[in-house]
Write an enzyme that holds these catalytic residues in place. Structure first.
Site, mmCIF file in Angstrom:
data_model
loop_
_atom_site.group_PDB
_atom_site.id
_atom_site.type_symbol
_atom_site.label_atom_id
_atom_site.label_comp_id
_atom_site.label_asym_id
_atom_site.label_seq_id
_atom_site.Cartn_x
_atom_site.Cartn_y
_atom_site.Cartn_z
ATOM 1 N N ASP A 14 28.498 25.854 48.255
ATOM 2 C CA ASP A 14 29.925 25.903 47.960
ATOM 3 C C ASP A 14 30.444 27.287 48.346
ATOM 4 O O ASP A 14 29.919 28.293 47.869
ATOM 5 C CB ASP A 14 30.153 25.646 46.468
ATOM 6 N N ASP A 109 34.856 22.696 51.689
ATOM 7 C CA ASP A 109 34.053 23.900 51.451
ATOM 8 C C ASP A 109 32.747 23.632 50.702
ATOM 9 O O ASP A 109 32.123 24.557 50.202
ATOM 10 C CB ASP A 109 34.879 24.938 50.689
ATOM 11 N N GLU A 110 32.321 22.383 50.643
ATOM 12 C CA GLU A 110 31.089 22.049 49.910
ATOM 13 C C GLU A 110 30.205 21.105 50.714
ATOM 14 O O GLU A 110 30.693 20.191 51.367
ATOM 15 C CB GLU A 110 31.419 21.348 48.589
#
Length: 121
Positions: A14, A109-110
């Site tokens: 993350d 974003d993960e």
């Protein structure tokens, strides 16, 4: 209480303060400064991603720009650049695939990386 003693084969990746971090890397003059990416650069705009520096002043995701500026009046507020974030997402995905074919995106974003097929348990 019993805990699972099996080794983990899954890793969660993350990016911290993703949009703000990307903006700071794209524009070196923003590095080490309190920055927030907000849906709108207006008092009622919602902050989507405060930088690590902005977080030290108590600025949080979901906060309104006007409230954030009460905490730190010189906050640099930027509007989102989705093309830039997607570009970084694709680059990061390519890097992660060098380590594990099972790099599964969960959001911009993960990623979840499943190493179970690569490890001998």
């Amino acid at each position: 209480m019993d805990f699972n003693t099996n080794p983990s084969g899954v890793m969660h990746v993350d990016i911290n303060s993703c949009f703000a971090s990307i903006e700071q890397q794209a524009n070196p003059t923003l590095r080490y400064k309190p920055v927030a990416v907000a849906a709108y650069n207006s008092p009622s705009g919602c902050i989507l991603a405060p930088s690590i520096e902005a977080k030290t002043f108590g600025i949080k995701t979901g906060m309104r720009v006007k409230d954030a500026k009460l905490l730190y009046p010189r906050l640099i507020v930027l509007t989102p650049d989705p093309d830039k974030y997607r570009f970084i997402h694709l680059k990061l995905r390519k890097v992660l695939k060098n380590y594990c074919n099972e790099a599964i995106p969960k959001s911009i974003d993960e990623f979840v990386m499943d190493f179970k097929n690569y490890l001998n348990f």
